[in-house]
Design an enzyme around this catalytic site. Structure first.
Site, short mmCIF file in Angstrom:
data_model
loop_
_atom_site.label_atom_id
_atom_site.label_comp_id
_atom_site.label_asym_id
_atom_site.label_seq_id
_atom_site.Cartn_x
_atom_site.Cartn_y
_atom_site.Cartn_z
N HIS A 33 0.84 -1.19 0.00
CA HIS A 33 0.00 0.00 0.00
C HIS A 33 0.88 1.25 0.00
O HIS A 33 2.04 1.19 0.38
CB HIS A 33 -0.84 0.08 1.29
CG HIS A 33 -1.61 -1.14 1.63
ND1 HIS A 33 -2.98 -1.21 1.53
CD2 HIS A 33 -1.22 -2.35 2.13
CE1 HIS A 33 -3.40 -2.39 1.94
NE2 HIS A 33 -2.34 -3.11 2.29
N TYR A 34 0.30 2.39 -0.34
CA TYR A 34 0.87 3.66 0.11
C TYR A 34 -0.07 4.24 1.15
O TYR A 34 -1.26 3.89 1.20
CB TYR A 34 1.17 4.64 -1.02
CG TYR A 34 0.02 5.15 -1.87
CD1 TYR A 34 -1.22 5.53 -1.35
CD2 TYR A 34 0.20 5.34 -3.24
CE1 TYR A 34 -2.23 6.03 -2.14
CE2 TYR A 34 -0.80 5.85 -4.04
CZ TYR A 34 -2.01 6.20 -3.48
OH TYR A 34 -3.02 6.70 -4.26
N THR A 35 0.46 5.13 1.99
CA THR A 35 -0.34 5.65 3.10
C THR A 35 -1.40 6.64 2.64
O THR A 35 -2.46 6.75 3.27
CB THR A 35 0.56 6.33 4.14
OG1 THR A 35 1.34 7.35 3.49
CG2 THR A 35 1.49 5.31 4.79
N GLU A 98 2.54 -0.92 4.61
CA GLU A 98 2.21 0.47 4.28
C GLU A 98 3.50 1.24 3.99
O GLU A 98 4.44 1.21 4.78
CB GLU A 98 1.46 1.14 5.43
CG GLU A 98 0.03 0.67 5.61
CD GLU A 98 -0.96 1.35 4.66
OE1 GLU A 98 -0.52 2.23 3.88
OE2 GLU A 98 -2.15 1.02 4.71
#
Length: 255
Positions: A33-35, A98
């Protein structure tokens, strides 16, 4: 299980209260994921807040620092409503990572080399210890294409593959030619849906190019043909998908 010591050497520990028991066997997926937040510290605090009801197993700062929030044997709450290979409870099947980046809703920028080096080290460690096969190292957008875009087309999947993490083929060049888009129908669209479903994407075989298929095509492009993300199944997209399928173990010549 309350996390006390990191399971990856060098990681810091900041426990999140947002986890539960896995349903089924051990994790066999890695989901990146990215945050999607401008401030990394605030993103980490949110993942560790009971109020958020979200978490991940690991968090990676832009400078390469790694923080573990949830023990790997536990079920973190990162995937949400998702689907891969017919499985909806991807939280129970996966380890979630993340990666600090503002994302598309902010100043979406390239991932720094120090950060990607840390991502690679952590992923190599996880896939080795849990025997996760390359094609099950996935983007959040792969398993939730109608809701999510992360980690996006700027994430260097090729670099991970070159470090023996994930599945990748050289994407075909986008050179025009015949294409399929929303509103099209017929056997070619049905064949496209079947190929995506065979790889793992959550599409039904309807022979109709609808918004679900468009979202899955965009997710596929973000991961495997990032030079152009438009949801249109052009020759390059279809050729790249075919190459991926035929490069899977036991699939040569069958797609």
């Amino acid at each position: 299980m309350t996390l006390k010591d990191p399971e990856f050497a060098g990681a810091q520990v900041r426990p999140s209260p947002n986890f539960g028991e896995r349903r089924g066997g051990p994790p066999d997926m890695l989901v990146l994921h990215y945050t999607g937040m401008d401030n990394a510290d605030e993103a980490l605090a949110w993942l560790c807040s009971e109020r958020s009801e979200v978490s991940a197993h690991y968090f990676i700062y832009e400078d390469g620092r790694i923080v573990q929030m949830v023990a790997e044997e536990m079920r973190a709450w990162h995937a949400g409503n998702s689907l891969w290979k017919g499985e909806h409870d991807n939280n129970s099947r996966s380890i979630g990572i993340e990666i600090a980046n503002p994302g598309h809703q902010g100043d979406y920028h390239e991932f720094p080399p120090e950060q990607i080096a840390a991502v690679i080290r952590l992923c190599q460690n996880c896939v080795r210890r849990w025997a996760i096969v390359p094609e099950r190292v996935l983007a959040h957008s792969d398993i939730a294409p109608q809701r999510k875009e992360d980690p996006g087309e700027k994430f260097p999947w090729r670099s991970l593959f070159e470090a023996s993490v994930g599945h990748w083929v050289e994407p075909s060049l986008a050179t025009g030619g015949r294409f399929f888009q929303r509103g099209d129908q017929g056997q070619p669209v049905e064949a496209l849906q079947a190929m995506l479903a065979m790889y793992g994407y959550g599409v039904e075989i309807t022979a109709s190019f609808d918004e679900v298929l468009e979202a899955n095509i965009k997710a596929f492009q973000r991961h495997f043909r990032p030079s152009k993300v438009d949801g249109i199944a052009d020759v390059s997209t279809i050729e790249t998908l075919h190459k991926l399928l035929t490069s899977l173990p036991g699939m040569s010549g069958s797609a």
